[in-house]
Motif scaffolding. Structure first.
Motif, PDB file in Angstrom:
ATOM      1  N   THR A  15      79.276  60.568  72.416  1.00 50.36           N
ATOM      2  CA  THR A  15      79.518  59.639  73.454  1.00 50.36           C
ATOM      3  C   THR A  15      78.245  58.757  73.373  1.00 50.36           C
ATOM      4  N   TYR A  51      76.886  55.275  75.619  1.00 49.75           N
ATOM      5  CA  TYR A  51      77.015  54.775  76.937  1.00 49.75           C
ATOM      6  C   TYR A  51      76.354  53.434  77.006  1.00 49.75           C
ATOM      7  N   SER A 100      81.526  54.132  78.833  1.00 51.31           N
ATOM      8  CA  SER A 100      81.472  55.042  77.739  1.00 51.31           C
ATOM      9  C   SER A 100      82.261  54.972  76.465  1.00 51.31           C
ATOM     10  N   SER A 154      72.665  54.210  75.330  1.00 53.07           N
ATOM     11  CA  SER A 154      72.353  55.556  75.147  1.00 53.07           C
ATOM     12  C   SER A 154      73.333  56.539  74.512  1.00 53.07           C
ATOM     13  N   ARG A 155      72.759  57.788  74.040  1.00 49.95           N
ATOM     14  CA  ARG A 155      74.008  58.498  73.355  1.00 49.95           C
ATOM     15  C   ARG A 155      73.755  60.078  73.736  1.00 49.95           C
ATOM     16  N   ASP A 156      74.767  60.695  73.813  1.00 48.25           N
ATOM     17  CA  ASP A 156      74.803  62.241  74.017  1.00 48.25           C
ATOM     18  C   ASP A 156      75.644  62.567  72.810  1.00 48.25           C
ATOM     19  N   ASN A 157      74.849  63.196  71.885  1.00 52.64           N
ATOM     20  CA  ASN A 157      75.323  63.817  70.791  1.00 52.64           C
ATOM     21  C   ASN A 157      76.346  64.944  71.087  1.00 52.64           C
ATOM     22  N   ALA A 158      75.979  65.711  72.082  1.00 55.95           N
ATOM     23  CA  ALA A 158      76.906  66.714  72.326  1.00 55.95           C
ATOM     24  C   ALA A 158      78.414  66.372  72.774  1.00 55.95           C
ATOM     25  N   LYS A 159      78.348  65.248  73.244  1.00 49.39           N
ATOM     26  CA  LYS A 159      79.610  64.699  73.965  1.00 49.39           C
ATOM     27  C   LYS A 159      80.240  63.623  72.949  1.00 49.39           C
TER      28      LYS A 159
END
Length: 128
Positions: free
Chosen positions: A78, A80, A21, A71-76
């Motif tokens: 982050t 990965y 992460s 990949s990406r989690d915009n809300a976090k």
């Protein structure tokens, strides 16, 4: 203040999986491509993967293609790096970095990327 902080490294057996992460702050991911790099002992740092600012294009080094997924989690905030079928040659310190110039991953294909901020790195060791 721009910061990138990697985590998730560790020791894993060959053939195993791990997810790294990269939590970023101080900027909007929509404006910058983010890449994963690695450096093994005695070797130069190499680009492993990249995700464009709009997450619409990616880059993978030939050595990890088909085994790693970015990949990406915009809300976090982050990004990965999911790694599978790990090999001993994947052993390295893994870094994430923000590209200071472009929003897409095209420079990674020619090696002309320009990271301007780096995380501190996380160690991955693949060994039996």
């Amino acid at each position: 203040q721009v910061q990138l902080v990697e985590s998730g490294g560790g020791m894993v057996q060959p053939g195993g999986s791990l997810r790294l992460s990269c939590v970023y702050s101080g900027f909007t991911s929509d404006d910058y491509a983010i890449g994963w790099f690695r450096q093994a002992p005695g070797k130069e740092r190499e680009a492993v993967s990249c995700l464009s600012s709009w997450a619409d294009n990616t880059y993978y080094a030939d050595s990890v293609k088909g085994r790693f997924t970015i990949s990406r989690d915009n809300a976090k905030n982050t990004v990965y790096l999911q790694m599978s079928s790990l090999k001993p040659e994947d052993t390295a310190v893994y870094y994430c970095a923000r590209d200071g110039i472009v929003r897409n991953c095209s420079p990674y294909y020619s090696g002309s990327y320009s990271p301007d901020y780096w995380g501190q790195g996380t160690q991955l060791t693949v060994s039996s």
